[in-house]
Design an enzyme around this catalytic site. Structure first.
Site, mmCIF file in Angstrom:
data_model
loop_
_atom_site.group_PDB
_atom_site.id
_atom_site.type_symbol
_atom_site.label_atom_id
_atom_site.label_comp_id
_atom_site.label_asym_id
_atom_site.label_seq_id
_atom_site.Cartn_x
_atom_site.Cartn_y
_atom_site.Cartn_z
ATOM 1 N N ASP A 424 0.865 -1.174 0.000
ATOM 2 C CA ASP A 424 0.000 0.000 0.000
ATOM 3 C C ASP A 424 0.909 1.234 0.000
ATOM 4 O O ASP A 424 2.021 1.184 0.533
ATOM 5 C CB ASP A 424 -0.886 -0.040 1.246
ATOM 6 N N ASP A 627 -7.010 -2.294 4.442
ATOM 7 C CA ASP A 627 -6.047 -3.285 3.965
ATOM 8 C C ASP A 627 -6.277 -4.666 4.575
ATOM 9 O O ASP A 627 -5.703 -5.650 4.103
ATOM 10 C CB ASP A 627 -4.609 -2.846 4.300
#
Length: 735
Positions: A424, A627
């Site tokens: 990410d 996430d």
């Protein structure tokens, strides 16, 4: 309401009927549990032995104090007795082999046999009693283990010798030597017990040191905290009395007592015990501090935020303890082998007895017995069972010391196989603390008006970009007003009313959804994204008003980490909700291999699946709540310790400091641990592969060499200790 009413039990107040409360905060009660280091699924409420392998159970909770080890104390006492008596028995039995020493002239053979029996009996029946108990339990529950073989080997040698001493006349010629005497093997039984006890003592001491990392972490926490009361008075109180919200003084050189936030003062804090990084971190009002870190030269006043079991240190200790007890997938192979191993060894001992009894030299049956005992003793599978758990325990503690927390043993094993790393962007590659960079106003609007509208609306959002816009507005002296009708549109932006006008802030998809389009603004936004900035459209009163651009600085350690991961042959993929232009600008600076941009939170797990469908072995690194599904989907989930708790719960590995260099360290440790396990398994398998045939007498026809059961016992004990010692090498490894 009536403090004079005190009861020893919970209930209702007899005066007002309200529920009684504890008179003082109760410490959390935890039930003590014991588990097997080799079989963590075995959990008991009291100490004892594992019903599968017979090893002593260990407490699940590790204490910072040096606790007494009843198992080690008991084995040490028995060993001390055996080490006094067993050598005497061996000299009585084998003194005639000493050149120039006439044992028969000193003590007649008949008397020696009775002395051997008298001295070996306490060694076998008292010193070796735990082995017989565990052997019996293993047979009763049909869980054959190392103690099954030890019990059979020692028991057969001792009982045979006892019968030969008390009833020698019942033995046929095949049991007698050239002088017509029936040989006895008290020395073998006694020395085997002594050597196995020595191995157990050494192993127990070595096993206790595998918790050294956890004990070291526990020992870092201070015992007291300096609490400031409402009157400003300060006093030291025990750490367990600190409550959330308490104000605490941290003087120069002291340890920070609990996790908290700095209220007053500034200082540099050594956080190396958590992050593994030696450079102190500057702290001032508003900074977060971690319990057990060391304050520098300044004085701080902090507010306690997390205490007791909620502190980061406590969570690290718990995670390390759980990981050290978990099972690596490779252990399944070991279990399958072990399930067939002990019965195979017993069969090998029976075959050895038959072969020597039928075809061996005289006295054939005596040779048959002693070689069968040697096979039973040398093949004890303790080293095989210890090979994996010991390495996992040490590696878990080693990881914690460098800021890498493994949730379980599977993560340690699988990380080395990763060939693709998905990262990410925000909070993983970057600092996760975006800053306002640019404000662009269209004709009819000014920058302050746009910034006021955007920042006022973003006060209702928890997104990091929103915080950057609000902080940027305040730093520029823009006064924020009130908002209403706030609505967050996942993956697109926010909208509401500010000063009676409709305001929308977000990406181009939000503007198109609202029917608001400006080609000029879109071109300006694209140029900002090309600079690596995140540009957001602002609409006021249903028409485009301008842009606000935010940039999140790349972490200092990220470029070095990317290079190191590339050297490892790992393909790195950036997964972000940002625009493709912004994402590619960041990826270009860092040399990232591939970019997946404008990905909605619910799409992240699907992107992981798509890479897995290509045959990739995927690790996912992230720090946010959005996430979590992707972290759980990946073969290895890696959470940034600076991120959301749910991300850490979903991940198999947590990086305390929250930078990608931790992944490099974790991968090195994973590879070293698996190599260590393979070395241990090699030692165990090759030891048994060579030892059993030699003990069975395969070298006798050519070289005339037989392996004494005493030598077999020494070799068996040495193999277990060598496996534990090899695992402990990981503590000194440089990663």
């Amino acid at each position: 309401m009536h403090p004079e009413v005190v009861s020893e039990e919970p209930g209702d107040c007899p005066k007002c009927g309200m529920a009684l409360e504890p008179t003082s905060p109760a410490a959390p009660q935890t039930r003590a549990e014991w588990t097997c280091p080799m079989h963590p699924e075995i959990v008991r409420d009291e100490p004892g032995e594992c019903p599968i392998c017979g090893m002593a159970l260990e407490p699940k909770q590790v204490s910072a104090e040096d606790e007494a080890n009843p198992e080690l104390e008991d084995m040490t006492r028995r060993f001390k007795v055996s080490v006094v008596l067993a050598p005497i028995v061996m000299v009585l039995a084998m003194g005639h082999l000493i050149p120039g020493f006439d044992m028969d002239a000193l003590i007649p053979h008949g008397v020696r046999v009775w002395l051997e029996m008298a001295l070996s009996t306490p060694v076998v029946l008292w010193c070796g009693w735990p082995f017989f108990v565990r052997a019996w339990r293993s047979l009763k529950g049909w869980n054959p283990n190392m103690f099954t073989l030890i019990g059979l080997g020692v028991g057969v040698a001792y009982l045979y010798s006892l019968v030969a001493t008390l009833l020698p006349g019942i033995f046929p010629p095949s049991f007698r030597d050239a002088n017509g005497q029936v040989a006895v093997y008290y020395e073998a039984a006694a020395v085997i017990v002594a050597l196995v006890l020595l191995g157990q003592v050494m192993e127990l001491r070595a096993r206790s040191s595998t918790n050294a990392a956890i004990k070291a972490l526990l020992g870092l926490a201070p015992k007291t905290a300096r609490r400031i009361d409402d009157n400003g008075d300060e006093a030291d109180v025990p750490l367990d009395q600190v409550q959330v919200g308490d104000h605490l003084r941290v003087r120069p050189g002291e340890k920070v007592p609990v996790d908290g936030t700095v209220l007053e003062g500034s200082s540099s804090v050594d956080e190396s015990m958590i992050s593994g990084e030696p450079v102190p971190v500057e702290k001032s009002a508003g900074s977060d501090v971690i319990g057990a870190t060391i304050n520098g030269t300044g004085s701080l006043v902090i507010e306690a935020k997390r205490v007791g079991q909620e502190t980061l240190l406590s969570q690290i200790v718990q995670m390390v303890a759980e990981a050290s007890r978990s099972r690596a997938p490779i252990q399944n192979l070991v279990d399958v082998v072990a399930a067939y191993f002990v019965p195979s060894v017993v069969l090998a001992a029976v075959v050895t007895f038959i072969v020597w009894g039928v075809w061996g030299p005289e006295p054939a049956m005596a040779y048959a017995l002693i070689n069968a005992v040697a096979v039973l003793i040398i093949a004890c599978p303790c080293a095989l069972g210890l090979a994996t758990p010991m390495s996992i325990m040490v590696a878990s503690g080693k990881g914690a010391s460098v800021g890498v927390l493994f949730k379980n043993a599977e993560s340690i094993q699988t990380l080395r196989d990763v060939d693709t790393l998905i990262v990410d962007k925000t909070g993983t590659l970057t600092e996760g603390r975006p800053r306002l960079q640019d404000v662009v106003a269209l004709e009819g609007f000014n920058e302050d008006d746009i910034l006021q509208a955007a920042a006022t609306l973003e006060r209702g959002s928890e997104h990091p970009l929103a915080e950057a816009i609000v902080d940027g507005a305040e730093s520029r002296g823009v006064t924020l007003t009130t908002y209403s009708g706030f609505e967050s549109i996942t993956g697109k932006g926010v909208k509401g009313q500010v000063n009676g006008q409709d305001v929308a802030l977000g990406n181009r998809a939000l503007m198109e959804q609202l029917g608001i389009v400006s080609d000029d603004l879109a071109e300006r936004a694209e140029s900002l994204r090309a600079e690596g900035k995140t540009a957001m459209f602002v609409a006021v009163g249903g028409r485009p008003a301008g842009l606000v651009a935010v940039a999140d600085p790349i972490k200092e350690t990220t470029p070095e980490a990317i290079k190191s991961l590339h050297r490892e042959g790992i393909r790195i993929v950036m997964l972000t909700g940002d625009s493709a232009t912004t994402a590619k600008a960041v990826a270009g600076k860092l040399g990232i291999d591939d970019v997946m941009a404008e990905v909605l939170p619910e799409q992240k797990a699907e992107k992981v699946k798509s890479l897995q469908a290509e045959g990739r072995f995927v690790a996912m690194a992230g720090d946010g709540i959005n996430d979590a599904p992707a972290l759980a989907q990946a073969q290895v989930g890696i959470a940034m310790g600076t991120g959301a708790d749910v991300a850490m719960e979903s991940a198999g590995i947590t990086l305390v400091k929250g930078d990608l260099l931790g992944i490099v360290r974790a991968r090195h440790l994973s590879r070293m641990t698996m190599n260590n396990i393979k070395q241990n398994l090699f030692f165990a398998f090759i030891y048994n592969g060579i030892g059993v045939p030699v003990a069975a007498g395969i070298l006798y026809p050519v070289f005339g060499v037989l392996l004494s059961p005493m030598i077999a016992a020494a070799a068996m004990s040495f193999s277990s200790v060598s496996v534990v010692g090899n695992a402990l090498r990981l503590r000194r490894a440089r990663i």
